[in-house]
Motif scaffolding. Structure first.
Motif, PDB file in Angstrom:
ATOM      1  N   GLY A 119       0.808  -1.212   0.000  1.00  0.00           N
ATOM      2  CA  GLY A 119       0.000   0.000   0.000  1.00  0.00           C
ATOM      3  C   GLY A 119       0.841   1.262   0.000  1.00  0.00           C
ATOM      4  O   GLY A 119       0.501   2.255  -0.677  1.00  0.00           O
ATOM      5  N   TYR A 120       1.965   1.233   0.730  1.00  0.00           N
ATOM      6  CA  TYR A 120       2.846   2.402   0.755  1.00  0.00           C
ATOM      7  C   TYR A 120       3.539   2.602  -0.592  1.00  0.00           C
ATOM      8  O   TYR A 120       3.626   3.732  -1.102  1.00  0.00           O
ATOM      9  CB  TYR A 120       3.886   2.229   1.862  1.00  0.00           C
ATOM     10  CG  TYR A 120       4.987   3.257   1.837  1.00  0.00           C
ATOM     11  CD1 TYR A 120       4.719   4.608   2.061  1.00  0.00           C
ATOM     12  CD2 TYR A 120       6.303   2.884   1.573  1.00  0.00           C
ATOM     13  CE1 TYR A 120       5.728   5.557   2.033  1.00  0.00           C
ATOM     14  CE2 TYR A 120       7.319   3.816   1.552  1.00  0.00           C
ATOM     15  CZ  TYR A 120       7.025   5.150   1.777  1.00  0.00           C
ATOM     16  OH  TYR A 120       8.027   6.090   1.752  1.00  0.00           O
ATOM     17  N   LYS A 186      -2.997   7.226   1.788  1.00  0.00           N
ATOM     18  CA  LYS A 186      -3.180   8.548   1.193  1.00  0.00           C
ATOM     19  C   LYS A 186      -3.294   9.646   2.254  1.00  0.00           C
ATOM     20  O   LYS A 186      -3.012  10.813   1.975  1.00  0.00           O
ATOM     21  CB  LYS A 186      -4.431   8.562   0.314  1.00  0.00           C
ATOM     22  CG  LYS A 186      -4.312   7.761  -0.972  1.00  0.00           C
ATOM     23  CD  LYS A 186      -5.601   7.843  -1.776  1.00  0.00           C
ATOM     24  CE  LYS A 186      -5.512   7.025  -3.051  1.00  0.00           C
ATOM     25  NZ  LYS A 186      -6.784   7.076  -3.826  1.00  0.00           N
ATOM     26  N   SER A 187      -3.734   9.269   3.459  1.00  0.00           N
ATOM     27  CA  SER A 187      -3.866  10.275   4.518  1.00  0.00           C
ATOM     28  C   SER A 187      -2.529  10.643   5.146  1.00  0.00           C
ATOM     29  O   SER A 187      -2.451  11.593   5.933  1.00  0.00           O
ATOM     30  CB  SER A 187      -4.819   9.751   5.603  1.00  0.00           C
ATOM     31  OG  SER A 187      -4.283   8.596   6.231  1.00  0.00           O
ATOM     32  N   MET A 214       2.260   5.629  11.776  1.00  0.00           N
ATOM     33  CA  MET A 214       1.059   6.385  11.457  1.00  0.00           C
ATOM     34  C   MET A 214      -0.042   5.503  10.864  1.00  0.00           C
ATOM     35  O   MET A 214      -1.127   5.995  10.570  1.00  0.00           O
ATOM     36  CB  MET A 214       1.392   7.524  10.487  1.00  0.00           C
ATOM     37  CG  MET A 214       2.477   8.460  10.990  1.00  0.00           C
ATOM     38  SD  MET A 214       2.725   9.887   9.916  1.00  0.00           S
ATOM     39  CE  MET A 214       1.185  10.753  10.128  1.00  0.00           C
ATOM     40  N   LEU A 215       0.244   4.220  10.690  1.00  0.00           N
ATOM     41  CA  LEU A 215      -0.725   3.316  10.076  1.00  0.00           C
ATOM     42  C   LEU A 215      -1.398   2.401  11.090  1.00  0.00           C
ATOM     43  O   LEU A 215      -1.977   1.384  10.715  1.00  0.00           O
ATOM     44  CB  LEU A 215      -0.023   2.448   9.003  1.00  0.00           C
ATOM     45  CG  LEU A 215       0.679   3.176   7.871  1.00  0.00           C
ATOM     46  CD1 LEU A 215       1.314   2.181   6.916  1.00  0.00           C
ATOM     47  CD2 LEU A 215      -0.288   4.085   7.125  1.00  0.00           C
ATOM     48  N   VAL A 310     -11.666   5.881   7.896  1.00  0.00           N
ATOM     49  CA  VAL A 310     -10.713   6.648   7.110  1.00  0.00           C
ATOM     50  C   VAL A 310     -10.528   6.026   5.740  1.00  0.00           C
ATOM     51  O   VAL A 310     -10.466   6.699   4.721  1.00  0.00           O
ATOM     52  CB  VAL A 310      -9.359   6.738   7.849  1.00  0.00           C
ATOM     53  CG1 VAL A 310      -8.319   7.418   6.975  1.00  0.00           C
ATOM     54  CG2 VAL A 310      -9.531   7.513   9.150  1.00  0.00           C
ATOM     55  N   GLY A 311     -10.467   4.685   5.676  1.00  0.00           N
ATOM     56  CA  GLY A 311     -10.321   4.033   4.388  1.00  0.00           C
ATOM     57  C   GLY A 311     -11.469   4.325   3.469  1.00  0.00           C
ATOM     58  O   GLY A 311     -11.303   4.501   2.266  1.00  0.00           O
TER      59      GLY A 311
END
Length: 315
Positions: A119-120, A186-187, A214-215, A310-311
């Protein structure tokens, strides 16, 4: 601060009552499952399920007493017949727990690492293939080759028939979980990655020390999905692990229920005078299978809700 008006007070109390009633409605099925699992099979079949475990009342000859309506005369009490049938061979149920817990921990940890890095990477502006790879991941979530090619791939080419890896590897990641992680990443401001590069940090250092902390909401959410997938898995096991002595928990419990039903419906089952647990056995397996998950869920609930929200918004 403004004081609450009378209407605000009643609305707040009404909302609390609605939440409490809804919570009771949600928890009643679980209490019904637990109560029925400790109920005698004779009472469960004749009188139906009940919240409180019940056993039949016996006469002086040791036989079950019935009412005129055909219902069993019962009293509150505990019956462990269903659990005795499950734990008739303790080493197998213990081995199934060990196999399932091991696959859940290993698969969840490795899957989280792969999914989070994927994802990153798909959100890195300096990764030229991110759009193409994202398309293939999304395409894989829409179409499947089918069971026959999949089975041949796992057995003839990967040679994983009878191997725990046949269950561990396919559940380790999924397109939907990658998309969920990608949307959450993305956040995270891309300026963090640029700042890490300016300070001389490598890509892996940036990911581990700056991005990964942060994840946490997304990691907890996806980790719960992965863990539930491994914990509830039985289909892959039925395809590839029939030769194993120690099966994953869900498949082992499934075999117990299937074996009990087959014995009851066979000619030999008509010769058995003892009532074999059927309905109570299903409830007991549900308690054994869901108990650990119910205990773990409250600890990740707040992260789970935050990650889903958030997703969804960032998508």
């Amino acid at each position: 601060m403004s004081q609450k008006t009378t209407s605000d007070y009643f609305i707040e109390k009404f909302a609390m009552v609605v939440v409490v009633l809804f919570s009771i409605v949600c928890i009643l099925p679980f209490l019904l499952i637990i109560g029925t699992s400790f109920t005698s099979e004779t009472v469960a079949r004749t009188n139906g399920f009940s919240l409180l475990p019940r056993v039949p009342v016996l006469n002086n000859l040791g036989k079950v007493q019935f009412e005129e309506t055909g219902r069993v005369i019962s009293r509150i009490g505990l019956s462990f017949d269903a659990y005795k049938q499950i734990f008739v061979t303790p080493k197998f149920i213990l081995g199934s727990y060990i196999v399932t817990i091991g696959m859940t921990l290993i698969g969840t940890l490795i899957g989280l690492g792969i999914i989070s890095m994927t994802g990153y990477a798909l959100n890195r502006h300096d990764f030229p293939l991110r759009n193409g790879i994202s398309f293939f991941i999304y395409f894989a979530s829409l179409f499947s080759a089918g069971l026959a090619p999949y089975y041949l791939l796992m057995t003839r080419y990967y040679h994983l028939d009878g191997n725990y890896l046949a269950v561990l590897l396919p559940l380790m990641m999924s397109p939907w979980l990658i998309i969920l992680m990608k949307n959450y990443v993305k956040s995270v401001p891309y300026e963090l990655t640029e700042a890490g590069k300016i300070d001389g940090a490598g890509d892996f250092t940036i990911f581990v020390k700056l991005i990964l902390p942060m994840l946490k909401p997304a990691l907890a959410t996806i980790g719960l999905f992965l863990a539930l997938g491994y914990w509830n898995e039985w289909y892959q096991s039925s395809l590839f692990l029939n030769q194993k002595d120690y099966l994953p928990l869900q498949y082992y419990l499934y075999n117990i229920i299937s074996g009990s039903a087959a014995l009851k419906n066979s000619p030999a089952g008509n010769m058995i005078t003892v009532t074999l647990p059927q309905e109570t056995l299903k409830m007991a397996t549900a308690v054994i299978a869901t108990g650990p998950v119910v205990l773990v869920y409250p600890f990740v609930q707040k992260y789970f809700i935050a990650g889903i929200t958030v997703g969804a918004v960032k998508g």
